[in-house]
Scaffold this motif. Structure first.
Motif, mmCIF file in Angstrom:
data_model
loop_
_atom_site.group_PDB
_atom_site.id
_atom_site.type_symbol
_atom_site.label_atom_id
_atom_site.label_comp_id
_atom_site.label_asym_id
_atom_site.label_seq_id
_atom_site.Cartn_x
_atom_site.Cartn_y
_atom_site.Cartn_z
ATOM 1 N N LEU A 8 -8.512 36.206 10.833
ATOM 2 C CA LEU A 8 -9.700 36.965 11.239
ATOM 3 C C LEU A 8 -9.834 38.212 10.372
ATOM 4 O O LEU A 8 -8.901 38.614 9.677
ATOM 5 C CB LEU A 8 -9.617 37.362 12.718
ATOM 6 N N CYS B 43 -11.198 41.392 11.772
ATOM 7 C CA CYS B 43 -11.725 42.288 12.802
ATOM 8 C C CYS B 43 -12.099 43.632 12.183
ATOM 9 O O CYS B 43 -11.313 44.226 11.438
ATOM 10 C CB CYS B 43 -10.702 42.479 13.913
ATOM 11 N N THR C 49 -6.943 44.310 8.304
ATOM 12 C CA THR C 49 -7.158 42.863 8.458
ATOM 13 C C THR C 49 -5.868 42.064 8.284
ATOM 14 O O THR C 49 -5.894 40.926 7.839
ATOM 15 C CB THR C 49 -8.245 42.324 7.506
ATOM 16 N N ASN D 238 -4.467 35.917 18.406
ATOM 17 C CA ASN D 238 -5.922 35.889 18.578
ATOM 18 C C ASN D 238 -6.402 34.555 19.129
ATOM 19 O O ASN D 238 -7.602 34.373 19.368
ATOM 20 C CB ASN D 238 -6.645 36.230 17.260
ATOM 21 N N VAL E 218 -7.030 31.672 18.005
ATOM 22 C CA VAL E 218 -7.852 30.735 17.239
ATOM 23 C C VAL E 218 -7.073 29.449 16.927
ATOM 24 O O VAL E 218 -7.607 28.338 17.018
ATOM 25 C CB VAL E 218 -8.360 31.389 15.934
ATOM 26 N N ARG F 239 -14.753 40.815 16.226
ATOM 27 C CA ARG F 239 -13.661 39.879 15.942
ATOM 28 C C ARG F 239 -14.230 38.663 15.204
ATOM 29 O O ARG F 239 -14.599 37.663 15.813
ATOM 30 C CB ARG F 239 -12.949 39.479 17.231
ATOM 31 N N CYS F 240 -14.278 38.776 13.891
ATOM 32 C CA CYS F 240 -14.940 37.771 13.047
ATOM 33 C C CYS F 240 -13.934 37.011 12.178
ATOM 34 O O CYS F 240 -12.883 37.526 11.810
ATOM 35 C CB CYS F 240 -15.954 38.442 12.115
ATOM 36 N N ARG F 241 -14.324 35.801 11.832
ATOM 37 C CA ARG F 241 -13.573 35.045 10.829
ATOM 38 C C ARG F 241 -13.891 35.578 9.437
ATOM 39 O O ARG F 241 -14.739 36.461 9.271
ATOM 40 C CB ARG F 241 -13.949 33.559 10.901
ATOM 41 N N THR G 79 -15.674 34.423 17.268
ATOM 42 C CA THR G 79 -14.611 33.546 17.751
ATOM 43 C C THR G 79 -14.730 33.189 19.230
ATOM 44 O O THR G 79 -14.012 32.314 19.704
ATOM 45 C CB THR G 79 -13.241 34.220 17.545
#
Length: 449
Positions: A104, A106, A113, A186, A188, A220-222, A228
């Motif tokens: 991720l 974030c 990161t 996280n 994922v 909270r991004c890829r 997510t």
């Protein structure tokens, strides 16, 4: 020292040194405004126009009795204990950075990161085992030890996590130790294999999610910028249920972009989670996400609003635990924890993938705070003692603060980041902590009904 406050119609008085908490009626509460400044007869005269004289006398008698019993205006019982802690420091816990990489990106991430401002890397099993050996050596006669698996994202290096756990467990009997493990993820990558191992070996699991879908996905991004929430919510629910809604936390972060964070806490509660922690961001000044002093009125109101709903839901049989409202007035924490806090830099240390030692996960990457290496067993005793000597009595602001034995002086990393000194408290953090403690104490008074 005492602290008095009213919340939702309840008058609460805290005796700072003894830890005693009292609920006062309006008369007794008002008497405290004069109690240490005026003689008994003067107080009676001042209040006789508003209250019955006999009631004033009875209230004064009760306050004087509490003072005699050491439950009001008590002396500090802790300062004299400080010389008892001058022996060799004992390391009780390690935060193992098994992955300085993350899937991720974030936006508020204090760890850049996942790489902590360095190159992306993962911990080898050999380094992890060296870290366990280091902990066994530095823990002395301490039996119960903690190992936290952290990142980046630990599931990117899960085979190493498993090897470290198995190695530590193989050493328990030989060294008369008991290891307790925690992992933060996280979620994922979380799958059935991970879940099975975590549930068998981890005493706690921290699952990262920020609350409402739009709030979570904004931060909270890829790597490709997508959110997510829709992919992790079912996995996190499944993990929580598989642990019978205990021994886990869903853990979120609120920033300046969602000052109405109580809605995120309640969203997580509405999803069925029973163990919730949503924390204020620690972001660089003017980053856009950082909390500012002008935000405090809104944030303090949010905590109180959350406390009211928290009590309401508990009384309706729909309760949940919120980390910052969990307070134990009967058992702990112990004196040492009340004075020194989390133990960062002396009892609790962080280990990088390369084996470097730092005071805690938030100091990782700061060259001035590199304390040694588990590879050669080196440890900077001067730095260790520097952190060990920091406590509520070395911080002028703490000595004037009623909440000092609840927050134990605050977070050293936050203090250094914002003030360049681990002995100067982070003001915004202090104000939020004081409000959280007030809310937690008020909640306790409601449980007595």
């Amino acid at each position: 020292m005492i602290h008095k406050f009213s919340m939702q119609g309840t008058n609460i008085v805290v005796d700072v040194n003894s830890g005693a908490v009292h609920v006062f009626d309006d008369l007794s509460y008002e008497i405290l405004d004069y109690y240490r400044e005026y003689e008994r007869e003067q107080i009676i005269e001042k209040l006789s126009g508003k209250y019955d004289k006999m009631q004033i006398v009875e209230a004064l008698d009760e306050i004087e009795s509490l003072e005699r019993d050491g439950q009001l205006y008590s002396e500090d019982p802790y300062r004299d204990n400080l010389p008892l802690w001058k022996g060799k420091p004992v390391v009780k816990a390690l935060c193992l950075h098994v992955s300085h990489d993350c899937n991720l990106r974030c936006k508020y991430c204090f760890a850049s990161t996942g790489d902590f401002g360095r190159q992306r890397s993962i911990m080898s099993p050999e380094v992890g085992k060296k870290a366990i050996d280091f902990l066994l050596r530095e823990s002395g006669s301490r039996r119960n030890l903690e190992v936290d698996f952290f990142g980046g994202e630990p599931l990117l290096n899960f085979n190493t996590v498993k090897e470290i756990v198995e190695y530590a467990l193989s050493k328990q009997k030989e060294y008369n130790k008991n290891f307790r493990f925690t992992i933060t993820t996280n979620a994922v990558l979380l799958n059935e294999e991970h879940k099975k191992f975590i549930n068998e070996h981890m005493g706690n699991v921290v699952l990262s999610i920020d609350g409402r879908p739009e709030v979570n996905d904004r931060m909270r991004c890829r790597i490709d910028g997508t959110g997510t929430y829709k992919d992790i919510i079912s996995k996190i629910k499944d993990m929580a249920e598989s642990r019978n809604q205990t021994n886990y936390y869903v853990r979120g972060t609120f920033t300046r972009e969602n000052l109405d964070f109580s809605r995120d806490v309640l969203h997580l509660a509405d999803q069925g989670f029973k163990q919730i922690s949503v924390e204020p961001v620690v972001a660089a000044k003017d980053s856009g996400y950082d909390l500012r002093e002008e935000d405090l009125p809104v944030l303090l109101e949010e905590y109180e609003k959350l406390a009211v709903e928290y009590v309401k839901r508990h009384k309706e049989g729909k309760g949940f635990n919120f980390f910052h409202f969990m307070i134990d007035l009967k058992q702990g924490p112990c004196i040492a924890k009340r004075i020194t806090g989390c133990g960062a830099g002396h009892e609790y240390l962080a280990i990088t993938p390369e084996g470097d030692i730092y005071p805690c996960h938030q100091f990782v990457g700061m060259d001035d705070f590199r304390m040694g290496s588990v590879l050669d067993g080196s440890l900077d005793l001067n730095l260790q003692n520097y952190f060990r000597s920091s406590n509520v009595y070395t911080k002028k602001e703490c000595m004037q603060c009623w909440a000092r034995f609840y927050c134990s002086g605050g977070c050293s990393a936050n203090e250094y980041q914002f003030n360049g000194d681990i002995n100067i408290p982070y003001k915004i953090g202090c104000e939020l902590e004081k409000k959280r403690v007030e809310c937690a104490l008020w909640i306790k008074t409601q449980e007595l009904d």
